[in-house]
Design an enzyme around this catalytic site. Structure first.
Site, PDB file in Angstrom:
ATOM      1  N   SER A 146       0.854  -1.182   0.000  1.00 24.90           N
ATOM      2  CA  SER A 146       0.000   0.000   0.000  1.00 24.90           C
ATOM      3  C   SER A 146       0.891   1.235   0.000  1.00 24.90           C
ATOM      4  CB  SER A 146      -0.923   0.003   1.220  1.00 24.90           C
ATOM      5  OG  SER A 146      -0.164  -0.068   2.414  1.00 24.90           O
ATOM      6  N   THR A 147       0.320   2.405  -0.194  1.00 28.45           N
ATOM      7  CA  THR A 147       1.098   3.629  -0.384  1.00 28.45           C
ATOM      8  C   THR A 147       2.015   3.918   0.786  1.00 28.45           C
ATOM      9  OG1 THR A 147      -0.742   4.512  -1.678  1.00 28.45           O
ATOM     10  CG2 THR A 147       0.922   6.074  -0.924  1.00 28.45           C
TER      11      THR A 147
END
Length: 489
Positions: free
Chosen positions: A10-11
């Protein structure tokens, strides 16, 4: 073993050590090589959260799994796949459905082992606990809304529209509701009312034609005289799912379409009709549930006609005839039974004595081939063990071990496929066995009671498609019912 490698970041995890895509990819590739598996494909999600399963690469992997292209799903850590217990449980259920194993490269989550299956059991228990807690909270919230005279969701019933979460009368549909109640109080049946509504051009809220179930729901809904009923459900035969103390009825909540007295009169009429439910009248019909109409494909049900003289005619009637969608004539049960027994006679006569005398020869040959294949499979297992011992003692190299093990796997797969085909043939009912059952059924049929005949028919027959040709309708004494299709179990 074909392995799918699922990789996700994820980011906010892009910069974390050990979670980068290259790091996961390298670690998982090394793990696959150590297990001597084959990489089918990489499924890489970059900058995607695990809050749900609506992820492109995850969905692509699930499609490949459903196509049976994958044997194992491998992840770096469990949270790379999902962070939800419910989602994990559903994914594991899908994996199991297609015989796919799940494994984590850094954790003990491995459904191929005993501890892995224990983990799956614990996940299932947690998922069930979470579902039950959620259901209790939703149920409690809905009950509180009902007690406050608020509608607890669901689409508006026919005759109403939903405006600002409140029911308002739809005048066009309300006319149909009043017509249905008026006709029912005048003595019309639900099927007849459905036919009349369709002929007048009335349609349900979804634009479909009316059927008996739609009429039944309207006649049983107290919302039409302004009442809110919750946690109450009733089948078409009057059987209640919930006890009266479990459901709530609040009057004066909605605008009214009919009077309360009208609703109660309809309920009284329905209660009087329930003791004569068709299932009680037609319980001894031999072919009920098996007959299909050759003209429209609909099922045919038992139908009784009582004459004033006391004479009773028992028939089978296509269900679409009641709705005026089929022109199939009613079939007298005697002529249907006669056609059935004649069909059994034809099948018995067509079975020659020559075929009976030669029935065991191919079976013996198949059993011998089956035993030879099992022996060959055992030899393959012995060769595998010897190769592993030779590798451990340094007599052969790793590449040679992989090559020879791969050859053995291909041969084992071919042998197992042949064995499975033999097993399917052994389980299937042979033509000879079927004919023997048919001959025995025909032999005892004349002496059996209607209940016994029905039991034999259900054991033997899956479906029977019948028709009465138009030229036979005028033949009163000896009508010939045609059996278009006779499928056996």
């Amino acid at each position: 073993m074909r392995v799918s490698l699922y990789i996700r970041v994820s980011t906010d995890e892009q910069a974390k050590e050990g979670f980068s895509i290259p790091a996961q990819k390298e670690r998982l590739t090394q793990y696959v090589q150590s297990q001597d598996w084959d990489i089918f494909d990489y499924y890489i999600e970059e900058g995607v959260s695990a809050k749900d399963t609506n992820r492109p690469e995850l969905q692509r992997m699930m499609h490949d799994i459903s196509s049976r292209k994958v044997d194992i799903v491998l992840v770096y850590r469990l949270d790379r796949l999902t962070r939800s217990v419910l989602d994990l449980y559903q994914l594991l259920q899908d994996f199991e459905k297609y015989d796919v194993k799940f494994k984590s490269a850094t954790e003990v989550y491995d459904t191929t082992s005993a501890i892995g299956r224990l983990f799956l059991t614990l996940v299932a228990a947690l998922a069930q606990w979470e579902r039950e807690n959620l259901a209790e909270r939703v149920r409690f919230g809905m009950e509180q809304m009902v007690r406050q005279a608020k509608r607890p969701g669901a689409p508006p019933p026919f005759g109403f529209e939903l405006v600002d979460q409140k029911l308002v009368v739809n005048e066009k549909e309300a006319i149909v509701v009043r017509y249905i109640y008026d006709r029912y109080l005048q003595g019309a049946g639900m099927v007849s009312i459905a036919v009349e509504c369709n002929q007048l051009g009335y349609r349900t809220k979804k634009g479909n034609e009316f059927k008996r179930t739609a009429i039944f729901d309207i006649l049983n809904n107290p919302a039409y005289y302004g009442s809110l009923r919750w946690n109450y459900k009733e089948y078409g035969n009057g059987t209640k799912i919930n006890a009266p103390e479990d459901w709530i009825l609040l009057e004066g909540v909605y605008p009214t379409i009919i009077e309360k007295e009208t609703f109660e009169q309809a309920q009284l009429i329905m209660q009087r009709k329930r003791p004569m439910h068709p299932r009680q009248v037609t319980s001894t019909y031999v072919f009920s549930g098996l007959l299909r109409c050759a003209r429209c494909g609909s099922s045919m049900v038992g139908h009784t006609i009582s004459k004033k003289s006391g004479y009773v005619i028992r028939q089978y009637l296509c269900q679409n005839v009641k709705l005026k969608k089929c022109d199939c004539p009613a079939l007298t049960d005697y002529f249907v039974e006669e056609a059935f027994t004649e069909k059994l006679d034809e099948m018995s006569d067509s079975y020659s004595t020559v075929a009976q005398s030669t029935r065991k020869t191919p079976q013996k040959k198949e059993r011998l081939e089956h035993e030879l294949l099992e022996a060959e499979l055992q030899k393959m297992n012995d060769r595998r063990k010897r190769l592993q011992i030779a590798f451990s003692e340094g007599l052969i190299e790793l590449e040679e071990l992989r090559e020879r093990i791969g050859e053995l796997r291909e041969k084992e797969t071919s042998i197992k496929q042949k064995l499975e085909s033999y097993n399917v043939q052994e389980k299937a009912l042979s033509k000879e066995d079927l004919i023997e059952i048919i001959m025995n059924t025909r032999r005892v049929w004349p002496y059996a009671s209607p209940e016994e005949k029905k039991h034999m028919a259900y054991l033997l027959v899956k479906r029977m498609v019948v028709d009465l040709p138009d030229e036979q309708r005028k033949n009163r004494k000896n009508k010939k019912v045609e059996i278009i299709e006779l499928a056996f179990n």
